[in-house]
Design a protein around this motif. Structure first.
Motif: not given
Length: 472
Positions: A155-159, A170-175, A179-188
């Motif tokens: 569901g994220h953008g793909c190049v 998307r905002v809140g995730y990092v590539f 794993s070539k996937l978007c991982d959630d960023i633990n902002e806390c």
């Protein structure tokens, strides 16, 4: 007497012929010979010599002689089968059509020679990850993953890249390059103490703020506002709202109670409670903490940021809850410092013992972690894996030392492993974990090592109870 016409000039030899005197006459003869395979006739003409008739050829018994102009040819009496050619002694030799002919097979097929012929076989090409075989089967080309149904980026953008791709998270995730996937960023965890005024809770792609007892979340969803508890009449007699709490006091004829001496008095302050006439006040440990604006909580002092540490110039300061640690970094023998906190093995050919040097890890990386003793378990504290993944990789991650009591465990993942805290220590303590990762790639084994310093700190509670009255 004979007249020599050649001397008197009474001959008629033309240019290219010279005069030869004969008795009673003369004759004209060519100045140059006829060459190999020819003979000169009486009329000064060059005539072909038939070596086959004269028997002056050298053809063997298995060959027949065929005269040619100025020479002859030896031709085999028996011919070879199609796809063969005879050598000089009459042997039949296979013709390699794959070499003799230019591109005997269509594109995408390979020529395979066989006795007297050849075959074309379709190329078998194995394409790596991110590539697929072209229609003619001749080569691999990059796969455009941006048109894969459902998307590879969740569901994220793909190049799309040549042979690969990159997710535009998307905002809140990092590539994650492994794993070539978007991982959630633990902002806390990444921005401790900066996002929320009190408590921070990580959510998928974002975070959520909450407040401690006595406060409510403000309209900005980050700040905390004081709650007027007196509006709910919590006291038996009189109530006074204070920041983050409230205070009950007594009417005339009633006496004040030492809040610190109550059975729940230990929860009035986050650390220690001191009674005062009609009230009380809270204190914090003499070192490492300062009293928060609410007068009851204790906030950690970052000695490394404020310069309040005692570390030497050769040491690095690492802040922990209620204190700090002075850390030294030095690479062992046969290693050199490649970056802060990272040692790389030198080339073994230049060491005294290349065989023992090759058994050492390629890289040693140092990391520092800290968390309170009451951290909920299980909790992931460290992730280890290669910087890039290759199909067929085999990995084995293990804790080599530092966890003799079994507080931590390794959980394998697709591209590495996670070090998790499986049971919380009884109190504050320090660990020095040595984690090894053995990577087998293209049949070769490589060893990597991580030195993880874990500092478990004491927890200071932040729950409170309050004053009450009794009849005098």
């Amino acid at each position: 007497s004979d007249v020599n016409e050649c001397l008197t000039g009474n001959h008629n030899c033309i240019f290219g012929l010279f005069c030869i005197n004969t008795e009673g006459s003369f004759r004209c003869q060519r100045e140059t010979g006829c060459g190999t395979g020819y003979e000169l006739t009486d009329n000064n003409r060059c005539q072909d010599i038939d070596e086959c008739v004269l028997g002056s050829h050298n053809c063997g018994p298995e060959f027949s002689c065929t005269n040619t102009a100025g020479s002859f040819r030896c031709r085999p009496k028996e011919t070879c089968a199609p796809g063969h050619v005879q050598d000089a002694i009459g042997n039949c030799i296979d013709i390699n059509e794959c070499v003799v002919y230019t591109s005997p097979c269509p594109p995408g097929q390979t020529c395979i020679n066989s006795p007297g012929s050849f075959t074309c076989r379709r190329n078998t090409i194995t394409c790596g990850r991110g590539y697929h075989l072209t229609e003619d089967g001749a080569r691999c080309e990059g796969t455009d993953v941006t048109h894969v149904p459902g998307g590879v980026c969740g569901g994220h953008g793909c190049v799309n890249l040549i042979g690969s791709y990159r997710c535009e998270c998307r905002v809140g995730y990092v590539f994650n390059s492994i794993s070539k996937l978007c991982d959630d960023i633990n902002e806390c965890r990444h921005y401790p103490g900066t996002l929320c005024a009190h408590k921070c809770e990580n959510t998928d792609g974002s975070y959520r703020c909450s407040c401690t007892s006595g406060f409510k979340l403000a309209s900005d969803a980050r700040s905390c506002e004081d709650v007027n508890e007196c509006e709910t009449n919590p006291c038996g007699q009189e109530c006074a709202n204070v920041y983050g709490s409230y205070q009950c006091y007594c009417r005339r004829g009633y006496q004040d109670i030492d809040e610190c001496a109550l059975p729940t008095g230990g929860h009035v302050c986050s650390y220690r409670c001191a009674n005062a006439p009609g009230s009380f006040y809270c204190t914090c440990p003499t070192a490492g903490y300062t009293l928060a604006p609410n007068g009851r909580s204790c906030q950690d002092i970052d000695e490394c940021a404020t310069g309040g540490h005692t570390c030497s110039a050769s040491q690095s300061c690492f802040n922990v809850q209620g204190g700090f640690r002075c850390l030294s970094f030095e690479c062992p023998v046969n290693f050199r410092q490649a970056a802060p906190g990272r040692c790389e093995r030198v080339t073994c050919e230049f060491t005294r013992s290349p065989a023992s040097c090759s058994l050492l890890p390629l890289r040693i990386s140092h990391y520092n972690l800290t968390f309170p003793a009451d951290t909920p378990v299980p909790a992931d504290v460290f992730r280890m894996g290669p910087s890039n993944s290759v199909p067929g990789d085999q990995m084995d991650i293990s804790i080599a030392s530092g966890d003799e009591e079994g507080y931590f465990e390794v959980q394998p993942q697709t591209h590495g492993g996670v070090i998790s805290l499986r049971r919380a220590p009884a109190g504050p303590r320090d660990f020095l974990l040595t984690v090894e990762m053995r990577l087998v790639r293209y049949g070769r084994s490589h060893l990597y090592m991580a030195k993880i310093a874990v500092f478990v700190t004491p927890e200071i509670k932040n729950t409170f109870t309050f004053q009450s009255c009794s009849k005098m």
